[in-house]
Write an enzyme that holds these catalytic residues in place. Structure first.
Site, short mmCIF file in Angstrom:
data_model
loop_
_atom_site.label_atom_id
_atom_site.label_comp_id
_atom_site.label_asym_id
_atom_site.label_seq_id
_atom_site.Cartn_x
_atom_site.Cartn_y
_atom_site.Cartn_z
N LYS A 71 8.13 -9.79 -5.80
CA LYS A 71 7.78 -9.78 -7.20
C LYS A 71 7.36 -11.25 -7.69
O LYS A 71 6.60 -11.42 -8.55
CB LYS A 71 8.84 -9.27 -8.25
CG LYS A 71 8.97 -7.86 -8.27
CD LYS A 71 9.97 -7.42 -9.03
CE LYS A 71 9.83 -6.08 -9.60
NZ LYS A 71 10.70 -5.55 -10.73
N ASP A 108 8.32 -4.03 -16.88
CA ASP A 108 9.35 -3.78 -16.82
C ASP A 108 10.26 -3.82 -18.21
O ASP A 108 10.88 -2.98 -18.77
CB ASP A 108 10.26 -4.62 -15.84
CG ASP A 108 10.02 -3.88 -14.44
OD1 ASP A 108 9.53 -2.92 -14.12
OD2 ASP A 108 10.10 -4.72 -13.35
#
Ligand code: ATR
Length: 280
Positions: A71, A108
């Site tokens: 990420k 997210d």
């Protein structure tokens, strides 16, 4: 890069990836809308990330999701990263643009906020103080997104306080750092309690926290979804708080990604929730 006339591929880059429920979600939507395509898992070890990302556009992928441990490492491999993902310091979604360039996003935290709104339409990020437990990557996504949506007091507590400080530095003055030993005091008056630690997930000890000081009106969110109800959520539900597990985040972060890749904004239907539940 929506083009429903050709077979559209998207997938997940991670190491490992086998546990992911994202294929269930995206393949459910592809089937629902009759879009020819497939969401697949790409197990990419760290030393092959660069070659894999260089291949995304060449292979004609619509884009991908990104998970641990890529990420952050993916940042320099993208052509642009949006502001929220930059603030979060992590990318979870990559979109291949019409010209073949790659843009990184992080859905997210917004997915978490939307899942709370799904469970309690009256709750808003600015409904009152928030207490976030934990200061890892998941916490940072939630805290940055809450701040971006107008939360004015986000209490962040973590066993390792320096990581809470890093989040405060990145996100700004809405973040108040709380010592881990003080986590129960910090429940006073909150409208949201969010668990972004790994405590309570399968195989890990439960969070050690008494909810006595948590207002009954507070919503309690846990980013964990295995098990579907952590001891924290069970305790909160037993005393009457509205609770939300991490599946809501997973489902809600997937919607804008699917829209960007395949050109349709999908819904979270009971049939989709059932398809996910069947995987446990
Ligand atoms: P993620 O990417 O899911 O956020 P992470 O970065 O590994 O995962 O973060 C895990 C979080 O759980 C951290 O806040 C961690 O606290 P530390 O920063 O002090 O490590 C927290 N955590 C894990 N085990 C813990 C424990 N036994 N007690 C308290 N906090 C714990």
């Amino acid at each position: 890069m929506a083009d429903n006339n050709t077979f559209g591929i998207a997938g997940l880059l991670g190491w490992p990836v086998a546990h992911s429920r994202s294929p269930v979600i995206h393949n459910h939507w592809l089937a629902q809308f009759g879009i020819p395509g497939r969401y697949v898992l790409f197990a990419v070890p760290p030393e092959k990330l660069e070659a894999a990302v260089r291949g995304i556009a060449a292979l004609g992928l619509r884009g991908c999701n990104v998970t641990t441990p890529h990420k952050q490492a993916i940042f320099p491999l993208l052509d642009r990263v949006d502001d929220l993902a930059r603030k979060i310091g992590a990318v979870n979604t990559v979109v291949v643009e019409k010209d073949g360039t790659l843009t990184g996003f992080n859905n997210d935290g917004n997915g978490f906020i939307l899942s709370l709104r799904d469970a309690d339409p009256n709750w808003r990020p600015d409904s009152g103080p928030v207490l976030v437990l934990g200061a890892g990557g998941a916490s940072r996504a939630v805290v940055a997104s809450l701040a971006a949506h107008g939360a004015t007091e986000i209490r962040v507590t973590n066993r390792t306080i320096d990581k809470a400080r890093e989040i405060a530095d990145a996100v700004g003055s809405a973040v108040k750092i709380v010592r881990w030993e003080q986590r129960e005091d910090a429940l006073d008056g909150v409208a949201l309690l969010a668990n972004a630690t790994s405590l309570g997930s399968a195989g890990k000890p439960a969070l050690d926290i008494s909810l006595d000081r948590l207002p009954k009106t507070a919503i309690v969110g846990d980013l964990i979804y295995v098990p579907p109800e952590t001891p924290l959520l069970a305790a909160a539900r037993a005393r009457g708080n509205i609770t939300v597990n991490g599946l809501g985040l997973l489902l809600n972060q997937a919607r804008p990604a699917f829209n960007a890749w395949f050109g349709v904004m999908p819904e979270i239907t009971p049939a989709l929730r059932q398809a996910i539940a069947a995987t446990f």
